[in-house]
Design an enzyme around this catalytic site. Structure first.
Site, short mmCIF file in Angstrom:
data_model
loop_
_atom_site.label_atom_id
_atom_site.label_comp_id
_atom_site.label_asym_id
_atom_site.label_seq_id
_atom_site.Cartn_x
_atom_site.Cartn_y
_atom_site.Cartn_z
N GLY A 16 25.49 -46.88 12.44
CA GLY A 16 25.30 -47.16 13.85
C GLY A 16 24.72 -48.56 14.04
O GLY A 16 24.32 -49.22 13.08
N GLN A 17 24.64 -49.00 15.30
CA GLN A 17 24.13 -50.35 15.52
C GLN A 17 22.67 -50.49 15.13
O GLN A 17 22.24 -51.53 14.64
CB GLN A 17 24.36 -50.79 16.96
CG GLN A 17 23.74 -49.94 18.04
CD GLN A 17 24.13 -50.44 19.43
OE1 GLN A 17 24.77 -51.48 19.61
NE2 GLN A 17 23.75 -49.69 20.45
N ALA A 65 22.22 -39.64 15.38
CA ALA A 65 22.05 -38.89 16.63
C ALA A 65 23.41 -38.62 17.27
O ALA A 65 24.41 -39.27 16.94
CB ALA A 65 21.17 -39.66 17.61
N TYR A 66 23.43 -37.69 18.19
CA TYR A 66 24.58 -37.44 19.07
C TYR A 66 24.32 -38.31 20.30
O TYR A 66 23.46 -38.00 21.12
CB TYR A 66 24.64 -35.96 19.44
CG TYR A 66 25.90 -35.52 20.15
CD1 TYR A 66 26.79 -34.65 19.54
CD2 TYR A 66 26.19 -35.95 21.45
CE1 TYR A 66 27.93 -34.20 20.20
CE2 TYR A 66 27.33 -35.53 22.11
CZ TYR A 66 28.21 -34.65 21.48
OH TYR A 66 29.34 -34.23 22.12
N THR A 106 14.60 -41.65 23.36
CA THR A 106 15.26 -42.37 24.45
C THR A 106 14.49 -42.32 25.76
O THR A 106 13.68 -41.41 25.99
CB THR A 106 16.66 -41.75 24.67
OG1 THR A 106 17.29 -42.32 25.82
CG2 THR A 106 16.55 -40.25 24.90
N ASP A 107 14.78 -43.29 26.61
CA ASP A 107 14.25 -43.30 27.96
C ASP A 107 14.81 -42.16 28.81
O ASP A 107 14.27 -41.81 29.86
CB ASP A 107 14.55 -44.64 28.65
CG ASP A 107 16.03 -44.98 28.69
OD1 ASP A 107 16.77 -44.59 27.75
OD2 ASP A 107 16.47 -45.65 29.64
N TYR A 130 21.93 -34.65 27.24
CA TYR A 130 21.53 -35.62 26.22
C TYR A 130 20.01 -35.81 26.23
O TYR A 130 19.35 -35.72 25.18
CB TYR A 130 22.22 -36.96 26.48
CG TYR A 130 21.70 -38.09 25.62
CD1 TYR A 130 21.97 -38.13 24.26
CD2 TYR A 130 20.92 -39.11 26.18
CE1 TYR A 130 21.47 -39.15 23.47
CE2 TYR A 130 20.44 -40.14 25.40
CZ TYR A 130 20.71 -40.16 24.04
OH TYR A 130 20.21 -41.19 23.26
N LYS A 134 17.33 -34.69 23.24
CA LYS A 134 16.48 -35.69 22.58
C LYS A 134 15.00 -35.31 22.71
O LYS A 134 14.21 -35.52 21.78
CB LYS A 134 16.72 -37.08 23.17
CG LYS A 134 18.08 -37.68 22.84
CD LYS A 134 18.29 -37.90 21.35
CE LYS A 134 17.48 -39.07 20.83
NZ LYS A 134 17.74 -39.32 19.39
N TRP A 155 18.60 -48.75 26.16
CA TRP A 155 19.60 -49.77 26.45
C TRP A 155 19.86 -50.66 25.23
O TRP A 155 19.83 -51.90 25.33
CB TRP A 155 19.17 -50.61 27.65
CG TRP A 155 19.10 -49.87 28.96
CD1 TRP A 155 18.81 -48.54 29.15
CD2 TRP A 155 19.27 -50.40 30.27
NE1 TRP A 155 18.81 -48.22 30.49
CE2 TRP A 155 19.08 -49.35 31.21
CE3 TRP A 155 19.55 -51.67 30.76
CZ2 TRP A 155 19.19 -49.53 32.58
CZ3 TRP A 155 19.65 -51.86 32.13
CH2 TRP A 155 19.48 -50.80 33.03
#
Length: 310
Positions: A16-17, A65-66, A106-107, A130, A134, A155
Site C-alpha cells: 500500500g502507499q 486494512a480494508y 482513521t479520522d 468503514y 476501524k 487523507w
C-alpha cells in the site's frame, strides 16, 4: 536484548502507499521484513500466527486494512474481519512475543460535527461501516494489552499507489471537468510523513528498552498541520503543479466546487475531521509541517519521476 541492538521489524500491508513508505523509513532502524497480502493475509488467523512465529519480530507495524469506504457498506463482514478482528489477534500475538505493535486508524471514527480539531479524548461516533470497523480495530488492539500504539491519520497520499492527488493531477492534465467537494474539511497528509513519524516512535521505543513498561502507548493523532476542503486541496495541487511547469490543461481556476451530497456514493462521511496532534507532538517531540508542504514535496517527487522517464 540490549537497547543498542538492532530490532527485527515486520511490516504488514507492504504494497500500500503507507506500507511502501514504511519500508523506506524503518530500514535505518533494523532488519525489515515487509510482507504484502500474498505473503501474509491478516484475515487468516493461523497464517498470521505462523508468520509471527517464523520471524519473531521485536516490532510489528500493521499497514494492512480494508480501505474501500464504499465497498465496506456492501461487505461489512469482510471489512470487520480485516479492520476490526484481525488487528486484535495481531496485537495479542505481538504482545506474547514481548514486542511493540503499531496500528493505523482513521479520522472516520468521528462523526464530523465538531467545528474544532478532534482530540484523543473526544468520543468516537463513526458514521460509516468503514469508520465503525476501524474503531473496532482500535479497541481490539488496546484490549490485547502489551505495548501498542494506534495512530489515527487522514487523507493520505503517497508516491506509490492511487490517491486523490494523483487523480486530480491526471484529470487536470487530460483537461477533464473537475467538480470537487467543498464542504468536507480535513488535513491532506503525506504517507511519507506518517512513515517517518512512525519510525521516530519505534526508535524511541527501542532506545527505551530498559523502561518499556512506562513507554507512552495508546492512541495518537498523526496528520500534517492545518486544514483544507477537498476543493482547496485540488486547487493547490493544480496551482503548484502549474507553477512547476507541468503541462496541465486545467488550472486552479478551473476546479469547480460542489456539495458532498452530490458525491456521497451512499456513504455518509464526516464533514469536519481535522485531528488535534498536540498529544503526539508533545509526547514524542516531533514537528508536523503544514499540509501544503507535503503536497509540494509529493508533486516534486512525481515531477522528478516524469523527467527521469521522459
Amino acid at each position: 536484548m540490549r537497547p543498542s541492538a538492532r530490532p527485527a521489524l515486520l511490516v504488514l500491508g507492504s504494497n500500500g502507499q503507507l506500507g511502501f513508505e514504511l519500508r523506506r523509513s524503518l530500514a535505518c532502524l533494523g532488519e525489515v521484513v515487509a510482507l504484502d497480502r500474498a505473503a501474509c493475509d491478516i484475515t487468516k488467523h493461523e497464517e498470521c500466527l505462523a508468520v509471527l512465529a517464523r520471524y519473531r519480530p521485536d516490532v510489528v507495524v500493521n499497514a494492512a486494512a480494508y480501505t474501500g469506504v464504499g465497498q465496506a457498506e456492501q461487505d461489512p463482514d469482510a471489512a470487520l474481519l480485516a479492520n476490526g478482528t484481525a488487528p486484535g489477534w495481531l496485537a495479542a500475538a505481538t504482545r506474547d512475543l514481548g514486542g511493540l505493535f503499531v496500528h493505523f486508524s482513521t479520522d472516520f471514527v468521528f462523526d464530523g460535527r465538531h467545528t474544532q480539531p478532534y482530540t484523543e479524548e473526544d468520543v468516537p461516533m463513526p458514521l460509516s461501516v468503514y469508520g465503525k470497523t476501524k474503531l473496532e480495530g482500535e479497541r481490539a488492539v488496546l484490549a490485547a494489552g502489551g505495548s501498542a500504539i494506534v495512530l489515527r491519520t487522514a487523507w493520505l497520499a503517497g508516491v506509490h499507489g492511487s490517491n486523490f492527488l494523483k487523480t486530480i493531477l491526471a484529470r487536470a492534465k487530460a483537461g477533464e471537468r473537475l467538480q470537487v467537494v467543498a464542504d468536507q474539511v480535513g488535513t491532506p497528509t503525506s504517507a511519507a510523513l506518517v512513515a517517518d513519524v512512525t519510525a521516530h516512535i519505534v526508535a524511541r521505543y527501542w532506545l527505551a528498552a530498559g523502561v518499556r513498561p512506562g513507554f507512552p502507548t495508546g492512541v495518537y493523532h498523526l496528520t500534517a498541520g492545518g486544514e483544507a476542503s477537498w476543493h482547496a486541496y485540488a486547487c493547490e495541487i493544480c496551482r503548484f503543479a502549474q507553477a512547476r511547469g507541468m503541462a496541465l490543461r486545467l488550472g486552479p481556476g478551473d476546479v469547480g466546487a460542489c456539495a458532498a451530497r452530490d458525491f456521497d456514493g451512499g456513504v455518509e462521511r464526516p464533514a469536519y475531521s481535522v485531528l488535534d496532534t498536540t498529544r503526539l507532538r508533545e509526547t514524542f517531540g516531533v514537528h508536523l509541517p503544514q499540509w501544503e508542504q507535503g503536497v509540494h514535496w509529493l508533486l516534486e517527487q512525481l515531477i522528478s519521476r516524469e523527467q527521469t522517464h521522459a
